[in-house]
Design an enzyme around this catalytic site. Structure first.
Site, PDB file in Angstrom:
ATOM      1  N   GLU A   1      44.260  22.218 -15.523  1.00  0.00           N
ATOM      2  CA  GLU A   1      45.227  22.449 -16.608  1.00  0.00           C
ATOM      3  C   GLU A   1      45.588  21.079 -17.223  1.00  0.00           C
ATOM      4  OE1 GLU A   1      48.934  23.705 -14.905  1.00  0.00           O
ATOM      5  OE2 GLU A   1      49.752  24.429 -16.811  1.00  0.00           O
TER       6      GLU A   1
ATOM      7  N   CYS B   1      47.112  28.251 -14.136  1.00  0.00           N
ATOM      8  CA  CYS B   1      48.062  27.880 -13.090  1.00  0.00           C
ATOM      9  C   CYS B   1      49.068  28.986 -12.729  1.00  0.00           C
ATOM     10  CB  CYS B   1      48.750  26.569 -13.454  1.00  0.00           C
ATOM     11  SG  CYS B   1      49.369  25.728 -11.961  1.00  0.00           S
TER      12      CYS B   1
ATOM     13  N   LYS C   1      48.530  29.952 -22.269  1.00  0.00           N
ATOM     14  CA  LYS C   1      49.194  30.304 -21.003  1.00  0.00           C
ATOM     15  C   LYS C   1      50.362  31.264 -21.230  1.00  0.00           C
ATOM     16  CE  LYS C   1      51.096  27.985 -16.870  1.00  0.00           C
ATOM     17  NZ  LYS C   1      51.345  26.660 -16.270  1.00  0.00           N
TER      18      LYS C   1
ATOM     19  N   VAL D   1      51.851  22.576  -7.902  1.00  0.00           N
ATOM     20  CA  VAL D   1      52.770  21.758  -7.106  1.00  0.00           C
ATOM     21  C   VAL D   1      53.346  22.545  -5.923  1.00  0.00           C
ATOM     22  CG1 VAL D   1      53.373  20.131  -8.938  1.00  0.00           C
ATOM     23  CG2 VAL D   1      54.664  22.256  -8.727  1.00  0.00           C
TER      24      VAL D   1
END
Ligand code: ACM
Length: 262
Positions: free
Chosen positions: A38, A142, A109, A169
């Site tokens: 990404e 993501c 997205k 993350v």
């Protein structure tokens, strides 16, 4: 069919350098479909809308898409890559699919994560699936993984392979994608990045790597380490994703009961 990913850490804001890195690393690779992270060309941790606007590009026409098109034509491969897209006065966290013959599609997205909400508009494309010949390729980005509807929608639209540029993350996604693949009987190629960013006084974001290729049976074919640049290519038969029969009595998608799902 050979599919893979290039997990690495871009240098924030240095698009030219990152594009050179990617081109150099792919120069000798034989692959039919390769996924990049990404926002692979810019880095992730934006600190202002002005910065986001300055780094975003037209699709097509911007330097990143043009370079990806050149690379795809030279290497005779398909590439899926995340980048900030400028469209009128909006910015999207997008992914492009390019092939040897040109730009095939763009995905914006759907589910924005955390401070992405400050800079990007929520995507308006829905979840697209493109037939590239050997496989039907679906796109999500993501945090879309957190909504099982994303992968399900791609499966219902006929995707054999879900391509999944990421900047993860949180720790859960690599294992969760195993479930996404089992429950939809699809392949997935998740390409995450490595390294960390701590820009403009914001909290540090550490990216978890662990890019992977997962099969419709939930086998992890190649999972990268959390902190190592990794270029991985594996051989798959994408048609394995078309058999949705779990046993003689259960056809995965035909057995859905959507009348009870709302
Ligand atoms: C993410 O959507 N970049 C976590």
């Amino acid at each position: 069919m050979k599919v893979g990913y290039f997990q690495f850490a871009p240098v924030f804001g240095d698009i030219k350098r990152t594009l050179d890195t990617v081109a150099n690393r792919l120069a000798r690779v034989e692959c039919d479909l390769l996924v990049l992270p990404e926002l692979f060309n810019t880095g992730y941790q934006l600190v202002s809308l002005d910065e986001a606007k300055a780094l975003a590009e037209d699709v097509p026409g911007g330097p990143t898409t043009e370079r990806l098109l050149k690379l795809a034509a030279e290497r005779r491969m398909h590439l899926v890559a995340g980048l900030a897209e400028r469209a009128g006065n909006r910015l999207y966290n997008s992914a492009v699919l390019v092939g040897p013959a040109g730009l095939i599609g763009v995905y914006r997205k759907t589910h924005l994560f955390f401070e992405e909400n400050l800079f990007f508009s929520p995507g308006d494309t829905g979840f697209p699936v493109f037939d590239i010949g050997p496989a039907r390729v679906g796109l999500m980005v993501c945090f879309d993984w957190f909504y099982p509807e994303s992968a399900r929608t791609l499966a219902l639209k006929g995707a054999d392979i879900i391509t999944h540029p990421s900047n993860l993350v949180l720790p859960h996604c690599p294992d969760a994608m195993v479930t996404r693949c089992i429950e939809n009987r699809v392949f997935a190629v998740t390409c995450n990045r490595t390294g960390w960013e701590e820009r403009g006084g914001k909290e540090r974001l550490t990216y978890i790597g662990n890019s992977e290729v997962v099969t419709p049976k939930g086998e992890v074919l190649k999972r990268a380490k959390s902190d190592q640049e990794t270029l991985a290519v594996v051989e798959i038969d994408p048609l394995d994703a078309r058999n949705k029969k779990i046993n003689p009595y259960n056809d995965l998608l035909a057995g859905r009961r959507p009348e009870f799902y709302s």
